[in-house]
Design a protein around this motif. Structure first.
Motif, PDB file in Angstrom:
ATOM      1  N   MET A 127      10.812  -6.902  18.800  1.00 51.60           N
ATOM      2  CA  MET A 127      10.211  -7.570  19.099  1.00 51.60           C
ATOM      3  C   MET A 127       9.741  -8.233  18.293  1.00 51.60           C
ATOM      4  SD  MET A 127       6.744  -5.287  20.260  1.00 51.60           S
ATOM      5  CE  MET A 127       7.425  -4.390  22.325  1.00 51.60           C
ATOM      6  N   TYR A 128       8.411  -9.637  18.702  1.00 52.32           N
ATOM      7  CA  TYR A 128       7.439 -10.782  17.754  1.00 52.32           C
ATOM      8  C   TYR A 128       6.315 -10.797  18.719  1.00 52.32           C
ATOM      9  CZ  TYR A 128       6.879 -14.489  15.028  1.00 52.32           C
ATOM     10  OH  TYR A 128       5.878 -15.517  14.691  1.00 52.32           O
ATOM     11  N   LEU A 129       5.543 -10.454  17.761  1.00 52.91           N
ATOM     12  CA  LEU A 129       4.410 -10.809  17.817  1.00 52.91           C
ATOM     13  C   LEU A 129       3.853 -10.551  19.836  1.00 52.91           C
ATOM     14  CD1 LEU A 129       3.520 -14.022  17.420  1.00 52.91           C
ATOM     15  CD2 LEU A 129       2.148 -12.878  17.168  1.00 52.91           C
ATOM     16  N   GLY A 130       4.304  -8.742  20.201  1.00 53.30           N
ATOM     17  CA  GLY A 130       4.150  -8.043  20.824  1.00 53.30           C
ATOM     18  C   GLY A 130       5.272  -8.296  22.499  1.00 53.30           C
ATOM     19  N   ARG A 131       6.681  -8.823  22.315  1.00 50.03           N
ATOM     20  CA  ARG A 131       7.355  -9.567  23.330  1.00 50.03           C
ATOM     21  C   ARG A 131       8.807  -9.298  22.839  1.00 50.03           C
ATOM     22  NH1 ARG A 131       7.735 -15.571  26.206  1.00 50.03           N
ATOM     23  NH2 ARG A 131       8.667 -14.561  27.696  1.00 50.03           N
ATOM     24  N   THR A 132       9.267  -8.647  23.468  1.00 52.70           N
ATOM     25  CA  THR A 132      10.325  -7.937  23.340  1.00 52.70           C
ATOM     26  C   THR A 132      11.525  -9.565  24.217  1.00 52.70           C
ATOM     27  OG1 THR A 132      10.253  -5.945  24.287  1.00 52.70           O
ATOM     28  CG2 THR A 132      12.481  -6.131  24.021  1.00 52.70           C
ATOM     29  N   TYR A 133      12.563  -9.527  22.849  1.00 51.00           N
ATOM     30  CA  TYR A 133      13.601 -10.404  23.241  1.00 51.00           C
ATOM     31  C   TYR A 133      14.567 -10.282  22.810  1.00 51.00           C
ATOM     32  CZ  TYR A 133       9.158 -13.636  22.619  1.00 51.00           C
ATOM     33  OH  TYR A 133       8.448 -14.530  22.883  1.00 51.00           O
ATOM     34  N   PHE A 134      15.794 -10.940  23.299  1.00 47.08           N
ATOM     35  CA  PHE A 134      16.549 -11.071  22.872  1.00 47.08           C
ATOM     36  C   PHE A 134      17.090 -11.365  21.310  1.00 47.08           C
ATOM     37  CE2 PHE A 134      18.237 -10.105  26.837  1.00 47.08           C
ATOM     38  CZ  PHE A 134      18.970  -9.390  26.943  1.00 47.08           C
ATOM     39  N   LYS A 135      17.561 -10.567  20.435  1.00 47.33           N
ATOM     40  CA  LYS A 135      17.444 -11.107  18.959  1.00 47.33           C
ATOM     41  C   LYS A 135      18.776 -12.144  19.070  1.00 47.33           C
ATOM     42  CE  LYS A 135      18.717  -9.244  14.487  1.00 47.33           C
ATOM     43  NZ  LYS A 135      18.892  -7.766  13.632  1.00 47.33           N
ATOM     44  N   LYS A 136      17.690 -12.926  18.269  1.00 50.92           N
ATOM     45  CA  LYS A 136      18.952 -14.383  17.993  1.00 50.92           C
ATOM     46  C   LYS A 136      19.942 -14.101  17.260  1.00 50.92           C
ATOM     47  CE  LYS A 136      17.628 -19.508  17.354  1.00 50.92           C
ATOM     48  NZ  LYS A 136      16.929 -20.336  17.114  1.00 50.92           N
ATOM     49  N   GLY A 137      21.117 -14.833  17.796  1.00 53.51           N
ATOM     50  CA  GLY A 137      22.269 -14.441  16.719  1.00 53.51           C
ATOM     51  C   GLY A 137      23.311 -13.399  16.736  1.00 53.51           C
ATOM     52  N   ALA A 138      22.615 -12.604  17.701  1.00 49.12           N
ATOM     53  CA  ALA A 138      23.076 -10.747  18.494  1.00 49.12           C
ATOM     54  C   ALA A 138      24.099 -11.220  19.159  1.00 49.12           C
ATOM     55  CB  ALA A 138      22.488  -9.671  18.079  1.00 49.12           C
ATOM     56  N   PRO A 139      25.150 -10.649  19.410  1.00 52.22           N
ATOM     57  CA  PRO A 139      26.367 -10.659  20.593  1.00 52.22           C
ATOM     58  C   PRO A 139      25.634  -9.825  21.625  1.00 52.22           C
ATOM     59  CG  PRO A 139      27.108  -9.016  19.403  1.00 52.22           C
ATOM     60  CD  PRO A 139      25.974 -10.046  18.583  1.00 52.22           C
ATOM     61  N   ILE A 140      25.509 -10.545  23.013  1.00 51.77           N
ATOM     62  CA  ILE A 140      25.762 -10.025  23.943  1.00 51.77           C
ATOM     63  C   ILE A 140      26.892  -9.179  24.436  1.00 51.77           C
ATOM     64  CG2 ILE A 140      24.400 -10.284  26.163  1.00 51.77           C
ATOM     65  CD1 ILE A 140      23.151 -12.137  25.262  1.00 51.77           C
ATOM     66  N   ASN A 141      26.634  -8.021  25.374  1.00 51.13           N
ATOM     67  CA  ASN A 141      27.444  -7.667  25.769  1.00 51.13           C
ATOM     68  C   ASN A 141      27.546  -7.369  27.416  1.00 51.13           C
ATOM     69  OD1 ASN A 141      29.280  -5.629  26.967  1.00 51.13           O
ATOM     70  ND2 ASN A 141      28.994  -4.526  25.277  1.00 51.13           N
ATOM     71  N   PHE A 142      28.695  -7.393  28.273  1.00 50.92           N
ATOM     72  CA  PHE A 142      28.130  -8.421  29.653  1.00 50.92           C
ATOM     73  C   PHE A 142      29.786  -6.866  30.018  1.00 50.92           C
ATOM     74  CE2 PHE A 142      26.574 -12.149  28.207  1.00 50.92           C
ATOM     75  CZ  PHE A 142      26.063 -12.493  28.897  1.00 50.92           C
ATOM     76  N   GLU A 143      29.841  -5.941  29.504  1.00 48.50           N
ATOM     77  CA  GLU A 143      31.414  -5.022  29.915  1.00 48.50           C
ATOM     78  C   GLU A 143      29.964  -4.045  30.970  1.00 48.50           C
ATOM     79  OE1 GLU A 143      33.921  -6.136  29.928  1.00 48.50           O
ATOM     80  OE2 GLU A 143      33.671  -7.864  28.761  1.00 48.50           O
ATOM     81  N   ASN A 144      29.653  -2.876  30.276  1.00 51.27           N
ATOM     82  CA  ASN A 144      28.780  -2.361  31.093  1.00 51.27           C
ATOM     83  C   ASN A 144      27.224  -2.410  31.820  1.00 51.27           C
ATOM     84  OD1 ASN A 144      30.888  -0.778  29.125  1.00 51.27           O
ATOM     85  ND2 ASN A 144      29.666  -1.171  27.766  1.00 51.27           N
ATOM     86  N   GLY A 145      27.204  -3.425  32.210  1.00 47.18           N
ATOM     87  CA  GLY A 145      26.059  -3.244  32.413  1.00 47.18           C
ATOM     88  C   GLY A 145      26.753  -3.943  34.721  1.00 47.18           C
ATOM     89  N   PHE A 146      25.270  -3.615  35.169  1.00 49.39           N
ATOM     90  CA  PHE A 146      25.796  -3.725  36.571  1.00 49.39           C
ATOM     91  C   PHE A 146      26.037  -4.791  36.724  1.00 49.39           C
ATOM     92  CE2 PHE A 146      21.668  -1.126  36.734  1.00 49.39           C
ATOM     93  CZ  PHE A 146      22.162   0.316  37.654  1.00 49.39           C
ATOM     94  N   VAL A 147      26.700  -5.062  38.523  1.00 46.59           N
ATOM     95  CA  VAL A 147      27.985  -6.013  38.886  1.00 46.59           C
ATOM     96  C   VAL A 147      27.824  -6.311  40.287  1.00 46.59           C
ATOM     97  CG1 VAL A 147      29.831  -7.329  39.192  1.00 46.59           C
ATOM     98  CG2 VAL A 147      29.771  -5.463  37.176  1.00 46.59           C
ATOM     99  N   PHE A 148      26.586  -7.307  40.011  1.00 50.65           N
ATOM    100  CA  PHE A 148      25.964  -8.027  40.969  1.00 50.65           C
ATOM    101  C   PHE A 148      26.537  -8.417  42.002  1.00 50.65           C
ATOM    102  CE2 PHE A 148      22.514  -5.885  38.606  1.00 50.65           C
ATOM    103  CZ  PHE A 148      21.647  -6.295  39.233  1.00 50.65           C
ATOM    104  N   GLU A 149      26.988  -8.527  43.179  1.00 53.41           N
ATOM    105  CA  GLU A 149      27.888  -9.461  44.079  1.00 53.41           C
ATOM    106  C   GLU A 149      27.172 -10.082  45.396  1.00 53.41           C
ATOM    107  OE1 GLU A 149      30.550  -5.924  46.150  1.00 53.41           O
ATOM    108  OE2 GLU A 149      31.680  -6.186  44.451  1.00 53.41           O
ATOM    109  N   PRO A 150      27.314 -11.170  45.749  1.00 50.41           N
ATOM    110  CA  PRO A 150      26.374 -11.674  46.923  1.00 50.41           C
ATOM    111  C   PRO A 150      26.297 -10.700  48.012  1.00 50.41           C
ATOM    112  CG  PRO A 150      27.950 -13.197  46.107  1.00 50.41           C
ATOM    113  CD  PRO A 150      28.084 -11.615  45.404  1.00 50.41           C
ATOM    114  N   ILE A 151      24.606 -11.079  48.493  1.00 45.23           N
ATOM    115  CA  ILE A 151      25.303 -10.111  49.945  1.00 45.23           C
ATOM    116  C   ILE A 151      23.748 -10.688  50.699  1.00 45.23           C
ATOM    117  CG2 ILE A 151      25.186  -7.613  49.161  1.00 45.23           C
ATOM    118  CD1 ILE A 151      22.131  -7.371  49.196  1.00 45.23           C
TER     119      ILE A 151
END
Length: 154
Positions: A127-151
């Motif tokens: 959090m910076y100045l009251g706003r939440t961000y992804f931490k710069k330089g930290a990895p993002i994991n795409f293995e455990n999230g929702f998988v959205f399929e087109p409808i």
């Protein structure tokens, strides 16, 4: 003497009026971007896990995106709100604005485009100045999230 003072007083007044106009343009621009969301031209997705579901729909102009995101959880409170953000390469970064138990929240969300699917990511937040961000330089994991399929959009 009056002639000399008039231009001096006019400068601050002109600056005040100009600042006011610019401020209004910024506010109306934010409203316009959400107002442009049109379900008839939207891209729509649904994700289903064992017990939870989520829906995502958005309009895209160039890299910019506006739309709606909703999560329906079996064991937690549901949330529904708006998204606004942009694609950076094959990754969609958005701010998710929603209400939960009467309070307003704005959290970052990230999705990786894999073929026709969008895979929700998770990462370290700060959090910076009251706003939440992804931490710069930290990895993002795409293995455990929702998988959205087109409808088809409704």
């Amino acid at each position: 003497m009056i002639i000399k003072k008039t231009p001096i007083l006019a400068i601050p007044l002109s600056l005040l009026i100009l600042a006011s106009c610019n401020s209004n343009n910024k506010r109306s621009g934010a409203k316009d971007s959400l107002a442009t969301f049109n379900k008839q031209t939207a891209s729509c997705y649904r994700a289903i896990s064992n017990t939870d579901t989520a829906t995502l729909s958005f309009d895209q102009k160039d890299a910019k995106v506006v739309g709606e995101l909703a999560f329906n959880f079996k064991d937690k409170d549901d949330s529904k709100g708006t998204i606004s953000g942009e694609f950076k390469g094959d990754t969609l970064f958005v701010d998710y604005t929603f209400k939960l138990k009467g309070a307003d929240y704005k959290n970052p969300q990230v999705f990786l485009k894999r073929g026709d699917e969008l895979v929700q990511g998770s990462g370290e937040l700060e959090m910076y100045l009251g706003r939440t961000y992804f931490k710069k330089g930290a990895p993002i994991n795409f293995e455990n999230g929702f998988v959205f399929e087109p409808i088809n959009c409704k």
